[in-house]
Design a protein around this motif. Structure first.
Motif, PDB file in Angstrom:
ATOM      1  N   ASN A   7       0.408  -1.192  -0.035  1.00 29.02           N
ATOM      2  CA  ASN A   7       0.098   0.184   0.194  1.00 29.02           C
ATOM      3  C   ASN A   7       1.034   1.008   0.031  1.00 29.02           C
ATOM      4  OD1 ASN A   7       1.022  -1.156   2.997  1.00 29.02           O
ATOM      5  ND2 ASN A   7       0.073   1.604   3.037  1.00 29.02           N
ATOM      6  N   CYS A   8       0.457   2.488  -0.573  1.00 27.73           N
ATOM      7  CA  CYS A   8       0.976   3.458  -0.218  1.00 27.73           C
ATOM      8  C   CYS A   8       1.027   3.678   1.260  1.00 27.73           C
ATOM      9  CB  CYS A   8      -0.114   4.867  -0.427  1.00 27.73           C
ATOM     10  SG  CYS A   8       0.532   6.200  -1.275  1.00 27.73           S
ATOM     11  N   GLU A   9       2.048   4.592   1.803  1.00 26.01           N
ATOM     12  CA  GLU A   9       1.808   5.251   3.469  1.00 26.01           C
ATOM     13  C   GLU A   9       1.392   5.699   3.456  1.00 26.01           C
ATOM     14  OE1 GLU A   9       5.707   5.310   4.275  1.00 26.01           O
ATOM     15  OE2 GLU A   9       7.138   3.139   3.307  1.00 26.01           O
ATOM     16  N   HIS A  10       0.871   6.680   2.180  1.00 27.90           N
ATOM     17  CA  HIS A  10       0.371   8.016   2.787  1.00 27.90           C
ATOM     18  C   HIS A  10      -0.950   8.033   2.810  1.00 27.90           C
ATOM     19  CE1 HIS A  10      -0.360  12.726   3.687  1.00 27.90           C
ATOM     20  NE2 HIS A  10      -1.248  12.635   1.692  1.00 27.90           N
ATOM     21  N   CYS A  11      -1.672   7.415   1.803  1.00 30.87           N
ATOM     22  CA  CYS A  11      -3.322   7.313   1.761  1.00 30.87           C
ATOM     23  C   CYS A  11      -4.082   6.468   1.495  1.00 30.87           C
ATOM     24  CB  CYS A  11      -3.590   8.125   0.346  1.00 30.87           C
ATOM     25  SG  CYS A  11      -3.139   6.922  -1.591  1.00 30.87           S
ATOM     26  N   ALA A  16      -0.959  -3.936  -5.741  1.00 34.10           N
ATOM     27  CA  ALA A  16      -0.451  -4.777  -6.178  1.00 34.10           C
ATOM     28  C   ALA A  16       1.287  -4.941  -6.391  1.00 34.10           C
ATOM     29  CB  ALA A  16      -0.987  -5.448  -7.248  1.00 34.10           C
ATOM     30  N   PRO A  17       1.553  -6.230  -6.324  1.00 33.97           N
ATOM     31  CA  PRO A  17       3.301  -6.632  -6.999  1.00 33.97           C
ATOM     32  C   PRO A  17       3.152  -5.856  -7.730  1.00 33.97           C
ATOM     33  CG  PRO A  17       2.319  -8.642  -5.425  1.00 33.97           C
ATOM     34  CD  PRO A  17       1.007  -7.702  -5.874  1.00 33.97           C
ATOM     35  N   ASP A  18       2.568  -6.156  -9.030  1.00 36.62           N
ATOM     36  CA  ASP A  18       2.702  -5.681 -10.434  1.00 36.62           C
ATOM     37  C   ASP A  18       2.660  -3.976 -10.768  1.00 36.62           C
ATOM     38  OD1 ASP A  18       0.038  -5.799 -10.237  1.00 36.62           O
ATOM     39  OD2 ASP A  18       0.394  -6.924 -12.360  1.00 36.62           O
ATOM     40  N   ALA A  19       2.028  -3.257  -9.481  1.00 34.10           N
ATOM     41  CA  ALA A  19       1.550  -1.411  -9.892  1.00 34.10           C
ATOM     42  C   ALA A  19       2.504  -1.213 -10.437  1.00 34.10           C
ATOM     43  CB  ALA A  19       0.727  -1.535  -8.372  1.00 34.10           C
ATOM     44  N   SER A  73       5.190  -9.143  -0.136  1.00 35.41           N
ATOM     45  CA  SER A  73       4.947  -8.206   1.866  1.00 35.41           C
ATOM     46  C   SER A  73       3.328  -8.174   2.338  1.00 35.41           C
ATOM     47  CB  SER A  73       5.968  -7.140   2.489  1.00 35.41           C
ATOM     48  OG  SER A  73       5.549  -6.997   3.757  1.00 35.41           O
ATOM     49  N   GLN A  74       2.848  -8.519   3.125  1.00 38.26           N
ATOM     50  CA  GLN A  74       1.535  -8.461   3.901  1.00 38.26           C
ATOM     51  C   GLN A  74       1.334  -7.182   4.711  1.00 38.26           C
ATOM     52  OE1 GLN A  74      -1.146  -9.652   1.506  1.00 38.26           O
ATOM     53  NE2 GLN A  74       0.420 -10.167   0.320  1.00 38.26           N
ATOM     54  N   ARG A  75       3.037  -6.747   4.675  1.00 32.89           N
ATOM     55  CA  ARG A  75       2.582  -5.896   5.815  1.00 32.89           C
ATOM     56  C   ARG A  75       2.685  -4.373   5.836  1.00 32.89           C
ATOM     57  NH1 ARG A  75       6.832  -2.361   8.691  1.00 32.89           N
ATOM     58  NH2 ARG A  75       8.029  -3.290   6.557  1.00 32.89           N
ATOM     59  N   GLU A  76       1.280  -3.950   6.377  1.00 33.33           N
ATOM     60  CA  GLU A  76       1.335  -2.946   5.566  1.00 33.33           C
ATOM     61  C   GLU A  76       2.332  -1.279   6.307  1.00 33.33           C
ATOM     62  OE1 GLU A  76      -2.860  -0.505   5.135  1.00 33.33           O
ATOM     63  OE2 GLU A  76      -3.515  -2.449   4.053  1.00 33.33           O
ATOM     64  N   VAL A  77       2.536  -0.527   5.881  1.00 35.91           N
ATOM     65  CA  VAL A  77       2.919   0.483   6.498  1.00 35.91           C
ATOM     66  C   VAL A  77       2.255   2.169   6.028  1.00 35.91           C
ATOM     67  CG1 VAL A  77       4.792   1.906   6.490  1.00 35.91           C
ATOM     68  CG2 VAL A  77       5.274  -0.370   6.174  1.00 35.91           C
TER      69      VAL A  77
END
Length: 96
Positions: A7-11, A16-19, A73-77
Motif C-alpha cells: 500500500n501507499c504509506e500516505h493514502c 499490487a506487486p505489479d502496480a 509483503s503483506q505488512r502494511e506501512v
C-alpha cells in the motif's frame, strides 16, 4: 530483495506487486504516483527521490526469482504525511 509493500504509506491506496503507479525511494518507502506528486518527488522520510518500483514476475522467474517463490509483503506501512510541514521543510531545504 524488495519487500513489495502492499500500500501507499500516505493514502493507503492498495499497490499490487505489479502496480505501475508504485514508487519507492532508496529505503523502499512506498507511495503511489499521485502522492509522490503531492510530495514534490521527495521522500518525506529520508529526503531522497523516488523511482518506479520494479515488477517481480508472478511465476517462471529466472532461477525461481518470482512472486511464487518470493511473495510480496503483506505488512502494511501507514505513515500519513503532514503535507504542510513537508512543504515547509522543502522550502527551507531550497534556501540552503
Amino acid at each position: 530483495m524488495l519487500e513489495l509493500r502492499p500500500n501507499c504509506e500516505h493514502c493507503r491506496t492498495p499497490l499490487a506487486p505489479d502496480a505501475s503507479d508504485a514508487r519507492i525511494c532508496s529505503f523502499e518507502c512506498t507511495f503511489c504516483a499521485e502522492c509522490v506528486a503531492l510530495l514534490q518527488q521527495v521522500c518525506p522520510n529520508c529526503g531522497g527521490g523516488f523511482s518506479p518500483r520494479p515488477v517481480r514476475p508472478a511465476s517462471r522467474g529466472r532461477h525461481e526469482n518470482d512472486l511464487q517463490h518470493y511473495p510480496a509483503s503483506q505488512r502494511e506501512v501507514y505513515r500519513p504525511v503532514d503535507l504542510a510541514a513537508h512543504a515547509r521543510w522543502l522550502a527551507e531545504r531550497q534556501q540552503d
